[in-house]
Design a protein around this motif. Structure first.
Motif, PDB file in Angstrom:
ATOM      1  N   ALA A  70      37.599  42.167  54.882  1.00 37.96           N
ATOM      2  CA  ALA A  70      38.467  41.842  56.024  1.00 37.96           C
ATOM      3  C   ALA A  70      39.923  41.662  55.602  1.00 37.96           C
ATOM      4  O   ALA A  70      40.821  41.685  56.450  1.00 37.96           O
ATOM      5  N   SER A  71      40.161  41.479  54.304  1.00 37.90           N
ATOM      6  CA  SER A  71      41.541  41.304  53.838  1.00 37.90           C
ATOM      7  C   SER A  71      42.199  42.668  53.635  1.00 37.90           C
ATOM      8  O   SER A  71      41.551  43.700  53.687  1.00 37.90           O
ATOM      9  N   ASP A  72      43.515  42.670  53.405  1.00 38.69           N
ATOM     10  CA  ASP A  72      44.236  43.929  53.172  1.00 38.69           C
ATOM     11  C   ASP A  72      43.648  44.655  51.961  1.00 38.69           C
ATOM     12  O   ASP A  72      43.181  44.029  51.013  1.00 38.69           O
ATOM     13  N   ALA A  73      43.718  45.976  51.980  1.00 36.04           N
ATOM     14  CA  ALA A  73      43.128  46.782  50.903  1.00 36.04           C
ATOM     15  C   ALA A  73      43.610  46.338  49.525  1.00 36.04           C
ATOM     16  O   ALA A  73      42.830  46.224  48.592  1.00 36.04           O
ATOM     17  N   VAL A  74      44.901  46.053  49.404  1.00 36.52           N
ATOM     18  CA  VAL A  74      45.456  45.708  48.091  1.00 36.52           C
ATOM     19  C   VAL A  74      44.982  44.343  47.600  1.00 36.52           C
ATOM     20  O   VAL A  74      45.175  43.990  46.436  1.00 36.52           O
ATOM     21  N   LEU A  75      44.359  43.562  48.481  1.00 33.49           N
ATOM     22  CA  LEU A  75      43.916  42.215  48.107  1.00 33.49           C
ATOM     23  C   LEU A  75      42.396  42.097  47.979  1.00 33.49           C
ATOM     24  O   LEU A  75      41.884  41.014  47.719  1.00 33.49           O
ATOM     25  N   ARG A  76      41.693  43.198  48.168  1.00 32.81           N
ATOM     26  CA  ARG A  76      40.237  43.113  48.160  1.00 32.81           C
ATOM     27  C   ARG A  76      39.662  42.819  46.775  1.00 32.81           C
ATOM     28  O   ARG A  76      38.478  42.569  46.619  1.00 32.81           O
ATOM     29  N   ASP A  77      40.511  42.849  45.768  1.00 39.68           N
ATOM     30  CA  ASP A  77      40.076  42.507  44.419  1.00 39.68           C
ATOM     31  C   ASP A  77      40.327  41.026  44.090  1.00 39.68           C
ATOM     32  O   ASP A  77      40.093  40.592  42.974  1.00 39.68           O
ATOM     33  N   ARG A  78      40.743  40.241  45.132  1.00 43.39           N
ATOM     34  CA  ARG A  78      41.092  38.842  44.811  1.00 43.39           C
ATOM     35  C   ARG A  78      41.067  37.858  45.972  1.00 43.39           C
ATOM     36  O   ARG A  78      41.147  36.661  45.759  1.00 43.39           O
ATOM     37  N   TYR A  79      40.974  38.307  47.226  1.00 46.10           N
ATOM     38  CA  TYR A  79      41.148  37.387  48.350  1.00 46.10           C
ATOM     39  C   TYR A  79      40.216  37.694  49.523  1.00 46.10           C
ATOM     40  O   TYR A  79      40.149  38.839  49.957  1.00 46.10           O
ATOM     41  N   PRO A  80      39.473  36.675  50.027  1.00 48.80           N
ATOM     42  CA  PRO A  80      39.488  35.278  49.597  1.00 48.80           C
ATOM     43  C   PRO A  80      38.640  34.992  48.342  1.00 48.80           C
ATOM     44  O   PRO A  80      38.893  34.044  47.625  1.00 48.80           O
ATOM     45  N   MET A  81      37.631  35.839  48.067  1.00 47.08           N
ATOM     46  CA  MET A  81      36.814  35.619  46.868  1.00 47.08           C
ATOM     47  C   MET A  81      37.536  36.160  45.646  1.00 47.08           C
ATOM     48  O   MET A  81      38.006  37.294  45.646  1.00 47.08           O
ATOM     49  N   ASN A  82      37.633  35.338  44.613  1.00 46.01           N
ATOM     50  CA  ASN A  82      38.156  35.809  43.338  1.00 46.01           C
ATOM     51  C   ASN A  82      37.175  35.441  42.227  1.00 46.01           C
ATOM     52  O   ASN A  82      36.141  34.814  42.484  1.00 46.01           O
ATOM     53  N   GLU A  83      37.471  35.814  41.011  1.00 51.39           N
ATOM     54  CA  GLU A  83      36.538  35.582  39.912  1.00 51.39           C
ATOM     55  C   GLU A  83      36.236  34.098  39.720  1.00 51.39           C
ATOM     56  O   GLU A  83      35.096  33.728  39.422  1.00 51.39           O
ATOM     57  N   LEU A  84      37.222  33.251  39.904  1.00 48.85           N
ATOM     58  CA  LEU A  84      37.030  31.813  39.691  1.00 48.85           C
ATOM     59  C   LEU A  84      36.128  31.200  40.752  1.00 48.85           C
ATOM     60  O   LEU A  84      35.205  30.449  40.428  1.00 48.85           O
ATOM     61  N   THR A  85      36.369  31.509  42.034  1.00 49.46           N
ATOM     62  CA  THR A  85      35.559  30.916  43.097  1.00 49.46           C
ATOM     63  C   THR A  85      34.104  31.356  42.981  1.00 49.46           C
ATOM     64  O   THR A  85      33.188  30.547  43.156  1.00 49.46           O
ATOM     65  N   ASP A  86      33.891  32.623  42.662  1.00 56.23           N
ATOM     66  CA  ASP A  86      32.520  33.122  42.575  1.00 56.23           C
ATOM     67  C   ASP A  86      31.816  32.599  41.327  1.00 56.23           C
ATOM     68  O   ASP A  86      30.608  32.365  41.331  1.00 56.23           O
ATOM     69  N   ILE A 225      39.468  52.285  51.702  1.00 50.83           N
ATOM     70  CA  ILE A 225      38.369  53.253  51.791  1.00 50.83           C
ATOM     71  C   ILE A 225      38.940  54.625  52.134  1.00 50.83           C
ATOM     72  O   ILE A 225      39.753  54.763  53.066  1.00 50.83           O
ATOM     73  N   ILE A 226      38.561  55.632  51.376  1.00 47.42           N
ATOM     74  CA  ILE A 226      39.050  56.994  51.596  1.00 47.42           C
ATOM     75  C   ILE A 226      38.443  57.539  52.892  1.00 47.42           C
ATOM     76  O   ILE A 226      37.222  57.464  53.097  1.00 47.42           O
ATOM     77  N   ASP A 227      39.270  58.055  53.755  1.00 44.49           N
ATOM     78  CA  ASP A 227      38.802  58.584  55.044  1.00 44.49           C
ATOM     79  C   ASP A 227      38.285  60.006  54.827  1.00 44.49           C
ATOM     80  O   ASP A 227      39.039  60.971  54.848  1.00 44.49           O
ATOM     81  N   ARG A 228      36.979  60.124  54.617  1.00 43.91           N
ATOM     82  CA  ARG A 228      36.356  61.439  54.378  1.00 43.91           C
ATOM     83  C   ARG A 228      36.284  62.286  55.659  1.00 43.91           C
ATOM     84  O   ARG A 228      36.106  63.505  55.602  1.00 43.91           O
TER      85      ARG A 228
END
Length: 232
Positions: A70-86, A225-228
């Motif tokens: 649900a977050s912006d594409a550039v933030l899907r590697d960190r927000y809201p879940m990040n390595e520390l929270t998980d 996500i690449i629009d195929r």
């Protein structure tokens, strides 16, 4: 020290969990006749969690990407879940259950809480697989009915749920098993899931996932996500 901490959050805790799983497996083999059924179920719970987090994080990994969709594409590697929270969520739970098994304090109320948690894992990953597939299909990308964690949810958590149900049916579930179990699950959910995420989620967190695992095949360098459908 900071470098060691970052290593632990990124990778180290996964190996600590692996060690816990190996220790419990050996103990189950050696002490099978001595341990009661609840202690065995507690040990199996930690072992199952080990397999589960390795599927979510490593093989194939990428559960965070779906969680953060649900977050912006550039933030899907960190927000809201990040390595520390998980890490707090998974390692925290494993550590609590491991200590309870080692001290022989894994009792009925905790077992009922874990039974509910195990059922939730199965439901969440099945619903997640359906949602993930629909999301990818919208972009013209064919995806199997899968999201990281689903395989161990069905092969590991589901049999564990059934084992707990059989135990409580055979030993006659009591009122305080239910009340205590629900209370324990609520407290652990706040301490290990909602509180860490609320307090530690940040778009500027240094605890960024370095790949999207299963979803790498479907996304571009920005994380979108690449629009195929445009290719047809």
């Amino acid at each position: 020290v900071l470098i060691m901490w970052h290593w632990f959050v990124e990778t180290g805790w996964l190996y600590c969990m692996l060690i816990m799983g190996i220790v419990l497996t050996v103990q189950l083999i050696v002490k099978w006749k001595d341990w009661d059924i609840l202690r065995k179920l507690g040990a199996f719970t930690v072992i199952v969690l080990v397999f589960h987090v390795w599927e979510e994080w490593v093989i194939p990994g990428g559960f965070h990407y779906y969680y953060n969709i649900a977050s912006d594409a550039v933030l899907r590697d960190r927000y809201p879940m990040n390595e520390l929270t998980d890490m707090i969520t998974n390692f925290g739970g494993a550590l609590i259950w491991f200590i309870l098994v080692q001290t022989n304090k894994y009792e009925r109320k905790m077992s009922f809480a874990v039974m509910l948690f195990s059922f939730a894992e199965v439901a969440i990953h099945l619903l997640g697989a359906a949602s993930s597939r629909a999301l990818l299909l919208e972009s013209g990308a064919y995806s199997p009915f899968y999201t990281p964690g689903m395989l161990t949810a069905l092969v590991c958590w589901l049999p564990l749920v059934i084992s707990y149900i059989v135990y409580f049916v055979k030993t006659h579930i009591k009122k305080w098993d239910v009340i205590g179990g629900v209370a324990i699950l609520a407290v652990l959910s706040v301490l290990l899931i909602t509180a860490p995420e609320s307090l530690l989620k940040s778009e500027d967190t240094p605890y960024v996932y370095d790949n999207a695992g299963w979803y790498e095949q479907y996304i571009d360098d920005s994380g979108a996500i690449i629009d195929r459908s445009l290719e047809q």
